[in-house]
Design a protein around this motif. Structure first.
Motif, short mmCIF file in Angstrom:
data_model
loop_
_atom_site.label_atom_id
_atom_site.label_comp_id
_atom_site.label_asym_id
_atom_site.label_seq_id
_atom_site.Cartn_x
_atom_site.Cartn_y
_atom_site.Cartn_z
N TYR A 198 -10.30 29.84 -3.94
CA TYR A 198 -11.31 29.09 -4.68
C TYR A 198 -11.61 29.80 -5.90
O TYR A 198 -11.59 31.00 -5.99
CB TYR A 198 -12.59 28.93 -3.89
CG TYR A 198 -12.71 28.39 -2.59
CD1 TYR A 198 -12.23 27.15 -2.20
CD2 TYR A 198 -13.36 29.17 -1.46
CE1 TYR A 198 -12.26 26.65 -1.01
CE2 TYR A 198 -13.19 28.85 -0.32
CZ TYR A 198 -12.71 27.55 0.06
OH TYR A 198 -12.64 27.07 1.23
N SER A 228 -25.06 24.79 -0.81
CA SER A 228 -24.68 23.57 -0.10
C SER A 228 -24.95 23.99 1.71
O SER A 228 -25.02 24.99 1.77
CB SER A 228 -23.29 23.23 -0.20
OG SER A 228 -22.91 22.68 -1.24
N PHE A 270 -18.33 20.36 -2.29
CA PHE A 270 -17.22 20.74 -2.81
C PHE A 270 -16.94 21.39 -4.44
O PHE A 270 -16.16 22.06 -4.79
CB PHE A 270 -16.11 19.31 -3.07
CG PHE A 270 -15.84 18.76 -1.69
CD1 PHE A 270 -15.09 19.49 -0.91
CD2 PHE A 270 -16.60 17.62 -1.32
CE1 PHE A 270 -14.97 18.92 0.40
CE2 PHE A 270 -16.32 17.01 -0.24
CZ PHE A 270 -15.40 17.71 0.89
N ARG A 271 -18.40 20.96 -5.01
CA ARG A 271 -18.54 21.60 -6.25
C ARG A 271 -18.64 22.91 -6.15
O ARG A 271 -18.68 23.76 -6.82
CB ARG A 271 -19.67 20.66 -7.00
CG ARG A 271 -19.37 20.56 -8.51
CD ARG A 271 -20.32 19.84 -9.38
NE ARG A 271 -20.64 18.55 -8.52
CZ ARG A 271 -21.93 18.12 -8.55
NH1 ARG A 271 -22.98 19.01 -9.13
NH2 ARG A 271 -22.26 17.05 -7.75
N LEU A 310 -17.62 25.07 -3.61
CA LEU A 310 -16.68 25.72 -3.48
C LEU A 310 -15.65 25.75 -4.56
O LEU A 310 -14.81 26.64 -4.75
CB LEU A 310 -15.82 25.12 -2.18
CG LEU A 310 -16.34 25.31 -0.99
CD1 LEU A 310 -15.24 24.44 0.18
CD2 LEU A 310 -16.47 26.53 -0.55
N ALA A 341 -13.49 22.96 -5.23
CA ALA A 341 -12.60 22.51 -5.07
C ALA A 341 -12.72 20.96 -5.42
O ALA A 341 -13.53 20.25 -5.17
CB ALA A 341 -12.25 22.57 -3.40
N LEU A 399 -11.15 17.06 -5.65
CA LEU A 399 -10.61 16.02 -4.86
C LEU A 399 -9.28 15.65 -5.38
O LEU A 399 -9.22 15.75 -6.70
CB LEU A 399 -11.63 14.72 -4.65
CG LEU A 399 -12.55 15.08 -3.68
CD1 LEU A 399 -13.42 16.17 -3.81
CD2 LEU A 399 -13.15 13.69 -3.25
N ALA A 416 -16.53 12.32 -4.61
CA ALA A 416 -17.42 13.15 -3.83
C ALA A 416 -18.46 12.44 -3.40
O ALA A 416 -18.77 11.29 -3.91
CB ALA A 416 -17.86 14.56 -4.58
N ALA A 450 -9.32 15.45 4.66
CA ALA A 450 -8.36 16.53 4.34
C ALA A 450 -6.88 16.05 4.52
O ALA A 450 -6.72 14.97 5.13
CB ALA A 450 -8.66 17.79 5.36
N LEU A 473 -8.93 14.88 0.04
CA LEU A 473 -8.70 16.40 -0.32
C LEU A 473 -7.16 16.76 -0.64
O LEU A 473 -6.43 16.08 -0.11
CB LEU A 473 -9.31 17.40 0.57
CG LEU A 473 -10.86 17.57 0.62
CD1 LEU A 473 -11.28 18.09 1.75
CD2 LEU A 473 -11.33 18.05 -0.59
N PHE A 512 -6.05 22.60 0.51
CA PHE A 512 -7.50 22.89 0.64
C PHE A 512 -7.66 23.70 1.72
O PHE A 512 -7.18 23.41 3.00
CB PHE A 512 -8.33 21.58 0.74
CG PHE A 512 -9.90 21.75 0.78
CD1 PHE A 512 -10.58 22.12 -0.16
CD2 PHE A 512 -10.29 21.49 2.09
CE1 PHE A 512 -11.98 22.50 -0.01
CE2 PHE A 512 -11.65 21.97 2.31
CZ PHE A 512 -12.55 22.11 1.51
N LEU A 529 -10.57 25.36 4.17
CA LEU A 529 -11.84 25.49 4.69
C LEU A 529 -11.96 26.52 5.74
O LEU A 529 -11.16 26.36 6.88
CB LEU A 529 -12.47 24.23 5.39
CG LEU A 529 -14.08 24.24 5.68
CD1 LEU A 529 -14.84 24.39 4.29
CD2 LEU A 529 -14.39 23.31 6.56
#
Lengths: 892, 116
Positions: free
Chosen positions: A129, A173, A201-202, A204, A206, A208, A213, A230, A262, A266, A268
């Motif tokens: 990230y 988050s 996602f903001r 992280l 990351a 889209l 989102a 994903a 995503l 990506f 996680l």
């Protein structure tokens, strides 16, 4: 002896202009010939005869041709290539050495490179990230007057206050892992998913790949029927088609709309680890789908309870985790004051996400890596030992070559060129092994490392392997070679005594190497035994669960954000029907349900309170929901009272340690208990069950079992005890359940013992690897010892012969060799065990109920190595005892 | 036995040292001059194929013990002159010591009286 730049340049020029060199050479010869002819003419020979003689004198064209050939060879690589060719022949002539050296070197190098790549990937490589170092996980430490504890999960209501007030964070988050059941697309299946804040996602960083989102509005219950996929799931369900945006999926019986996808890479982290709620060894599947938080009212209720969410934050640039933590502490103090919880103190911990994710296996990985390094060191020592033995056979050759004018540099170059083959081949083979090993590891999902998937041989891995090869090479090649060169002076040809002295010197060096090998293997074996003993302890304390007779099968609740998709009554009806049918199967002794199996971690933790007892100190308990027959099915004895009566809601069974720790041993039957915070839902205690662990390596938690009627809307596991073959039963369970509800996604049924082996997988892996290291080390040490002892017997044969001639019998001679063995063993063992004792304390975080100084382990290592060493010394001793003094002395 | 080809191997190191010593004595010299001088020094007991000297010269040049440059010979022809390098001088010292020792050892062996 390296050539100077000028020489190299002239060689280069000559190579670029071979013709010119030939031309000049011809000219030089012509001048020579002319001078010769002139001289013969001066002696009065006729011109023709003078010319003939001059040509004869200058010599056969053979030498001159050789001269040209030599020059050409020189142009195409010169001495070095010739040395290489020659040394290849030498290595071929002595294949045993070459093969042993190559194989051990490649194995050691391969293992070291694999470990390096693993560590680089898992511990060092930043998370993928942007500015990943600013990502932190938030955990809380609680302290009351009597207890303290750490929770890596937070209460959503508390978090919402943080989000409004904590200015040190750019984004914060919440997320919670949760499986969703996908139906309407073939057989029902569980999709590993997570509910997340709108800004997840903001946080992280990351972006889209497609779509949007979530919006803050979707964080509320009822607005939350959107999913973001994903990449792997998107490809599987929609063949990666952009038209899938807006498509509908049936999840837990409810329609969801696909709003985003995503990007491919990506990443996680596995959430189970983040939440700390699974055993450290259990791998949770990677998340494939996200849906909005959809917080229910009860979830945002502000209290020191209901801690269900992982909280992640992105710090503002320049803010340290400590400063941000202090800010949260201030906020928490206000929250606690508003809750009138004056007795509870909290402290916030912000841990870099990377550290949180790597913490559980950091020490294990480093340990394995140190083991691999030691093994490589041992391999190098052993090769040095072999090389010394081989070199003493070449002393004569080197001395002769040195006497006829070969310089030391020249000899060194020749000796090293031999090793260049070995190192190059070892490097190539080692890299190949590393590459193959990394591919195997990357595909192994049983190893609980989160980033294994992208594991491969990186340029850094190549460089590491190269450096290690050179280091190992320097370690095992240089000392024996330099030693040989020092001894290979022409004088050593003169008197055989000095040769013997030199052999003695080399033997001495080999004794040191051999002793060091024994010491290193003692260290590795001690580590292996300590780890193995810990594994045994873990298995011992979990022995009750380690059985094939009990089968488990998880049935996931068709749940949507805390609301049951089916009515409670309908669900309970289903549970009862399953039990009825399972009991009718052959060989089934008992069957029951439980909300969370043993060893699956601590969940549903909450304070417990007894009627008529003070609420303080607060005791944390784990709540479980069961059907009455669960204890009989799982084989957990009831130590007092009875099991839950059917169809009663206001009863409970507690575990033995509740009686001990909370009630001070008084009889609990008939007492009333409740979950703190639950107003006046008192449960009557009807029985006491034996303690059961939630984590294989931690003491059993305080456990409260309630009837499953109290909470049917969650996942349940079927537990069946059989007298027959568990595999056959495992095969017949899914059809039985599907005949009642075809929408159940069923994972494979597993024996209860699988829970134990899954929870101890990492430990078992460590112990096995350390054991393999230890055995390999002992084998190498034995080889080295054998080599030294037999060399010493050969060297001392004269002395032995004289002793025998003076009346020593074979036994006395054998004892002589054995004493030598014991001397080396004593040196190696003493230093190795001392080293182990010094280092073992750093192992203690990996040990379980085993003291790092456990004397029986040190004794076992000493005994084992002694047996191995005596075995290695037995053959040389036998040889020594068989020497024939008469023949030997005569030959001398 | 002296005609054996093994002698050539032994001679190789020998010839190199002879060339180096001759260059040390004479200073810069061409191939012909060197060959001639070596024959003279040995009392014409070493009969060279004079071409052999070029193999030695090439070898020594490659090892950086001598260097070469074109010049004019006595009879006015272009000829290649060889000269010792600093490294060559050092080599002579070392090799001389080695040879002296070896010669001493050999002598002792050769003086051994036959037993029985």
């Amino acid at each position: 002896m390296l050539e100077s730049p000028r020489q190299f340049l002239s060689r280069l020029i000559a190579r670029l202009h071979p013709r010119r060199w030939e031309r000049e050479f011809d000219e030089e010869l012509e001048a020579h010939l002319a001078l010769l002819i002139e001289e013969y003419r001066r002696q009065g020979l006729p011109p023709e005869e003078a010319g003939r003689r001059a040509r004869v004198k200058l010599g056969g064209s053979e030498q001159l041709r050789e001269c040209r050939r030599e020059q050409r060879r020189r142009l195409w690589g010169g001495d070095f290539l010739r040395d290489l060719r020659q040394s290849r022949r030498l290595l071929r002539r002595n294949p045993a050495f070459a093969v042993v050296a190559l194989v051990t070197l490649a194995l050691g190098l391969g293992a070291a490179t694999i470990l390096f790549s693993l560590i680089q990937r898992e511990l060092w490589q930043p998370l993928p990230y942007p500015h990943a170092s600013r990502l932190v996980a938030i955990s809380l430490r609680y302290r009351t007057d009597s207890r303290q504890g750490v929770s890596s999960l937070v209460n959503a209501g508390m978090f919402q206050i943080w989000q409004r007030q904590a200015t040190h964070f750019q984004h914060m988050s919440l997320l919670e892992a949760r499986g969703l059941i996908l139906t309407g697309r073939g057989r029902a299946q569980i999709i590993p998913a997570a509910r997340v804040s709108a800004n997840f996602f903001r946080t992280l960083g990351a972006p889209l790949r497609l779509g949007r989102a979530f919006t803050p509005a979707e964080e509320l219950q009822g607005q939350d029927h959107e999913v973001i996929l994903a990449w792997p799931l998107w490809r599987r369900l929609f063949s990666a088609s952009a038209a899938s945006l807006g498509a509908r999926l049936v999840l837990n019986g409810t329609l969801y709309t696909v709003v985003g996808v995503l990007p491919r890479g990506f990443y996680l982290p596995r959430l189970g680890r983040l939440a700390g709620q699974f055993g450290s060894s259990q791998a949770t599947p990677p998340i494939q789908m996200f849906f909005p938080l959809g917080l229910a009212g009860w979830e945002t209720h502000l209290c020191i309870c209901d801690q269900n969410f992982i909280a992640l934050g992105r710090l503002r640039p320049g803010i340290s985790p400590v400063a941000a933590g202090r800010q949260l502490d201030l906020i928490n103090r206000r929250i606690l004051a508003s809750l009138h919880e004056s007795k509870i103190h909290t402290q916030t911990f912000l841990t870099p996400l990377q550290r949180v994710l790597t913490a559980p296996y950091r020490s294990g990985l480093l340990l394995i890596a140190i083991g691999a390094g030691l093994l490589l060191l041992l391999i190098a020592l052993n090769l040095a030992n072999l090389l010394l033995a081989r070199n003493s056979g070449r002393l004569h050759e080197m001395a002769v070559r040195s006497a006829v004018g070969a310089g030391r540099g020249r000899l060194l170059r020749q000796l090293l060129s031999e090793m260049v083959w070995l190192l190059a081949a070892g490097f190539a083979l080692g890299l190949l092994l590393a590459w193959a090993g990394l591919r195997l590891l990357a595909a192994d999902t049983a190893i609980g490392l989160p980033r294994l998937g992208g594991l491969h041989l990186t340029p850094a891995g190549w460089a590491f392997a190269g450096v290690v090869t050179l280091l190992a090479g320097a370690l095992f090649i240089l000392p024996p070679t330099l030693h040989l060169l020092r001894q290979a002076a022409p004088e050593s040809l003169q008197v055989s005594q000095s040769t013997i002295a030199s052999h003695r010197h080399s033997l001495h060096l080999r004794e040191w190497l051999s002793g060091t090998e024994i010491a290193l293997s003692a260290l590795l074996l001690t580590t292996a035994l300590l780890l193995a003993a810990s594994l045994r302890q873990v298995l011992r304390v979990n022995r009750a669960l380690d059985t094939h007779r009990v089968l488990t099968l998880k049935v996931v609740a068709p749940l949507s954000h805390g609301r049951l998709a089916q009515a409670d009554a309908q669900r309970l009806q289903f549970f009862r029907q399953v039990l009825d049918r399972v009991r009718r199967l052959g060989d089934v002794r008992a069957a029951g349900w439980i909300s969370q199996l043993p060893l699956e971690g601590q969940t549903w933790t909450s304070g417990i309170q007894f009627f008529g007892l003070p609420a303080r100190p607060r005791h944390e308990g784990n709540f479980r929901f069961i059907s009455p027959d669960y204890f009989r099915a799982a084989g957990i004895p009831l130590v007092a009272g009875t099991t839950l009566p059917p169809d009663r809601a206001d009863v409970a069974i507690i575990s033995e340690n509740v009686v001990r720790q909370v009630l001070g041993g008084r009889n609990p039957i008939g007492m009333k208990i409740m979950e703190s915070g639950e107003q006046h839902v008192w449960l009557r205690v009807v029985g006491v069950a034996a303690d059961v662990r939630a984590d294989p390596e931690k003491p059993a938690p305080l456990m409260i079992y309630q009837p499953m009627q109290d909470w049917p809307g969650i996942d349940y596991s079927l537990v069946v005890r059989t007298a027959g073959n568990w595999r056959r039963l495992a095969g017949s369970l899914p059809p039985l359940i599907w005949s009642l509800d075809s929408n159940e996604p069923l994972p494979p049924a597993a024996a209860l013992s699988h829970l134990v082996s899954a929870a101890t997988h990492t430990r078992r892996f460590q112990a096995q690897l350390a054991g393999a290291y230890g055995l390999a080390a002992a084998l190498l040490a034995a080889l080295g010892l054998y080599g030294v002892l037999s060399a010493s017997v050969v060297l001392r044969r004269h002395e032995i012969a004289i002793r025998m001639a003076l009346g020593a019998d074979a036994d006395a001679i054998r004892r002589l060799v054995l004493r030598h063995t014991l001397r080396l063993l004593g040196f190696g063992l003493t230093s190795g065990l001392l080293l182990a004792a010094l280092l073992a304390r750093s192992l203690s975080s990996l040990l379980y109920q085993v003291s790092p100084m456990n004397p029986s382990i040190y004794l076992a290592v000493a005994l084992g190595l002694s047996v191995i060493a005596l075995a290695a010394g037995a053959w040389p001793a036998r040889q020594a005892g068989r020497l024939d003094p008469a023949r030997l002395l005569h030959a001398e | 036995m002296l005609e054996d080809t093994t002698r050539l191997d032994l001679l190789q190191g020998t010839l190199d040292l002879m060339v180096l010593r001759t260059l040390l004595a004479l200073g810069p010299q061409h191939g012909y001059g060197l060959a001639r001088r070596i024959e003279q020094t040995s009392g014409d007991r070493i009969l060279l194929n004079q071409g052999t000297i070029y193999a030695a010269l090439l070898r020594l040049q490659q090892r950086g013990l001598i260097s070469a440059a074109w010049g004019k010979s006595e009879n006015g022809r272009r000829a290649k002159y060889y000269v010792l390098t600093a490294r060559g001088r050092k080599r002579i010292e070392r090799e001389t010591a080695v040879w002296n020792r070896l010669a001493a050892v050999m002598e002792r062996f050769l003086k051994l009286a036959p037993e029985n």
